[in-house]
Scaffold this motif. Structure first.
Motif: not given
Length: 345
Positions: A236-243
């Motif tokens: 399910n990317g792109p992601l930010a840290d914590g997602d």
């Protein structure tokens, strides 16, 4: 020989000379080297050899520790200062200081001598039992994600060490990598004589397709994991840290009814292979994270694992004690609250 001399060894009362402490310390270091030599030179040490080496290590440790306590007494210090030697980092400095310490003005202890002796002996017995028990189990830290969802990066795992091991399909085991010699954790898929193949992402064992059932998605926090700071692969990317990082989760079931969870999120080279026939005295290993595992599907000439000799197996993974998913053990916000005392399937 007098009664006093006969019972001097392993006593917490009385005093000891520097020479005696250093002699025990040298014996303790030698026992560590002996244990390391056994692990390197013997592929799978038998239970008798393990008991002998760990027993020698435990005995030399108790001899050195009791001598060091007596040395503290000789320098007019409380024997309880010995506990500082168990503190990571500080322990080595404390050990050297106590072994070289000069006498100082005497200070009266807070507890009676008999009470100090009883509590000190109990503490040393706990340490001795801990060392001796290593003949039957060993701790490991998971540093890679090839066994997700069964084992996560940062899991502190206990493996039951084995003497004569009878391998079984589906066991999660610790073994010496046949190519690089590193401790590795995978699941046994094929036994000697089995035929193993991947076809379209499905596992075939002796010509039979193993059943799988969807369990939805596997969730984890997208963030650097472990000392190397590797981030998980997500669908399910792109992601930010914590997602939340998601991957399709399945339960795979063998012909005997044994089942375990796997991750499978893309079609790759290792999802369709030729038929592997497992040779005698060898095992076929796979990671539960099927699209992120360098295992027996990859031949040695390609930098893979190939088949694994049965004699390389150390033990069977049994329990996750706790899990620290951050870059450091002290990254407390990355400790996983649902990973305490998890029994492995």
């Amino acid at each position: 020989m007098t009664d006093r001399k006969r019972v001097r060894w392993f006593r917490l009362s009385g005093t000891a000379s520097r020479k005696e402490v250093w002699a025990w310390f040298a014996l303790f270091l030698w026992s560590i080297l002996l244990l390391a030599a056994v692990d390197v030179l013997v592929a799978v040490p038998g239970i008798e050899l393990r008991l002998l080496t760990y027993g020698f290590l435990g005995g030399s440790y108790v001899g050195w520790s009791t001598a060091l306590v007596r040395r503290l007494h000789a320098s007019n210090r409380s024997g309880w200062w010995f506990l500082l030697t168990a503190v990571p980092g500080l322990g080595l400095l404390a050990t050297l200081f106590f072994m070289l310490a000069r006498p100082r003005q005497s200070r009266r202890g807070r507890w009676a001598p008999k009470a100090r002796y009883a509590f000190g002996l109990a503490g040393l017995m706990v340490v001795g039992l801990f060392l001796a028990s290593r003949a039957f189990w060993a701790p490991y830290i998971i540093t890679a994600g090839s066994m997700k969802p069964t084992l996560h990066v940062g899991d502190f795992m206990i493996a039951q060490t084995l003497g004569a091991y009878q391998p079984a399909r589906g066991d999660v085991v610790v073994f010496r990598h046949p190519r690089n010699g590193m401790d590795t954790v995978k699941r046994i898929i094929g036994l000697p004589g089995d035929q193993v193949q991947m076809a379209g992402g499905r596992l075939l064992l002796n010509g039979r397709v193993l059943e799988i059932a969807s369990l939805g998605n596997f969730y984890e926090i997208y963030r650097p994991q472990g000392a190397m700071g590797l981030r998980p692969i997500c669908v399910n990317g792109p992601l930010a840290d914590g997602d939340f990082c998601l991957k399709p989760l399945f339960r795979e079931t063998m012909a005997d009814g044994r089942s375990y969870r796997i991750l499978d999120f893309e079609e790759g080279f290792a999802d369709s292979t030729d038929v592997f026939e497992v040779p005698a005295d060898q095992l076929f290993m796979m990671g539960d994270n099927r699209d992120n595992s360098n295992d027996s599907r990859w031949p040695v000439i390609w930098g893979g694992m190939g088949f694994v000799p049965i004699e390389n197996v150390y033990g069977r993974a049994r329990l996750v004690v706790f899990s620290a998913g951050g870059r450091s053990l002290f990254d407390f916000d990355a400790w996983r609250g649902n990973r305490y005392l998890v029994v492995l399937e």
